[in-house]
Scaffold this active site. Structure first.
Site, PDB file in Angstrom:
ATOM      1  CG  ASP A 265      13.334  -3.261   2.788  1.00 33.04           C
ATOM      2  OD1 ASP A 265      12.916  -2.936   1.665  1.00 33.04           O
ATOM      3  OD2 ASP A 265      12.599  -3.317   3.790  1.00 33.04           O
TER       4      ASP A 265
ATOM      5  CB  SER B  89       9.781  -3.815   1.774  1.00 36.20           C
ATOM      6  OG  SER B  89       9.966  -3.960   3.162  1.00 36.20           O
TER       7      SER B  89
END
Length: 314
Positions: free
Chosen positions: A173, A43
């Site tokens: 993510d 991320s």
């Protein structure tokens, strides 16, 4: 000795590891990436990893957060929270524009460092891990755009919409399964790169750790409403501890891992609290100053031998 840098996810809290690395970089007088053989990030940590791999300084990455963070996580917080009940809280376009400003049309194969960046296929539920071509069988990812890699690993549910790659794969993510990617890094080092367990040193950077407060859950049988504000912290902290445990189990000695992620009052730093950038920057600098003597002994004695020659090149 093989040195690995592992960086957690955490939205705007990526300012903390970016500031931490920037302070270390200022102290050693050269790019921090020069001291690592492998960089793994999820991320926001994946965006930092991409930047380091593409030759950016840690200070340059910190400047990226300071310049673009308020725009990426901008707008009225109340309206954003209301919107998040029905659709993604933030438009992806400011993040995409910011990443494009930095990476342009550069490809993952242009990284000068071995990179591993987790994501998740939202259609099949399978993990999707972006990798540089540091093994003969890694023959596709290196052609992909760095912007595409960054957008997919940062497509946090409720915050940003699912990212659909140029080839049509819907990705979420990487924090959905590897917010702390230290176990991913260790497996890559041992299973793919073939490094020996006793020759690995890992610097694992979190984005601060909230102390868990689930006293009500122990005393009462809570439902969805009671757990709503707690469950993400529980999930992320538990995943981090389990990832650390797996990494330590695969290595020879607990001293091979240096984990830095200060415990901070819960909700002081949210994933989208762009107004907290100065505080996160100061915290990163503070923690780096404390850690510098130990880092010098373990990671900063000399740059790594630059032996990364991709098996497949652009």
């Amino acid at each position: 000795m093989r040195r690995i840098l592992s960086i957690d996810g955490g939205g705007i809290k990526g300012v903390f590891p970016a500031a931490f690395l920037a302070t270390i970089e200022q102290s050693v007088g050269r790019n921090i990436a020069d001291y690592f053989d492998l960089i793994v990030g999820t991320s926001t940590g994946g965006i930092i990893a991409l930047g380091l791999g593409m030759g950016l300084t840690a200070e340059g990455i910190l400047n990226f957060y300071e310049a673009h963070g308020p725009g990426i996580f901008g707008g009225n917080r109340f309206l954003r929270s209301l919107r998040s009940w029905f659709r993604a809280k933030y438009d992806r376009r400011p993040l995409e524009s910011a990443l494009t400003d930095v990476f342009g049309e550069r490809r993952l194969g242009e990284s000068r460092k071995r990179l591993v960046i987790p994501s998740l296929n939202s259609e099949t539920g399978e993990v999707h891990v972006w990798k540089t071509s540091h093994h003969p069988r890694l023959e596709r990812d290196y052609r992909c755009r760095a912007v595409e890699v960054g957008l997919s690993t940062a497509a946090a549910p409720t915050f940003f919409p699912t990212y659909v790659t140029d080839s049509g794969t819907p990705l979420l993510d990487g924090g959905m399964w590897a917010n702390n990617p230290i176990a991913v890094a260790t497996v890559e080092a041992l299973g793919i790169l073939g490094w020996q367990p006793d020759e690995i040193q890992i610097l694992s950077l979190g984005c601060t750790t909230p102390p868990l407060d689930v006293e009500w859950g122990r005393r009462h049988s809570l439902g969805k409403f009671g757990w709503a504000n707690q469950i993400s912290d529980v999930f992320l902290v538990a995943q981090s501890f389990s990832a650390n445990g797996m990494a330590l189990h695969l290595l020879k000695d607990r001293q091979q891992v240096l984990r830095i992620s200060p415990s901070i009052v819960s909700k002081k730093f949210d994933l989208d609290s762009a107004n907290r950038i100065p505080a996160l920057k100061g915290l990163g600098d503070f923690e780096a100053r404390k850690a510098l003597p130990e880092l010098r002994k373990i990671f900063l004695s000399e740059p790594v031998v630059d032996d990364f020659i991709p098996f497949h090149q652009l």
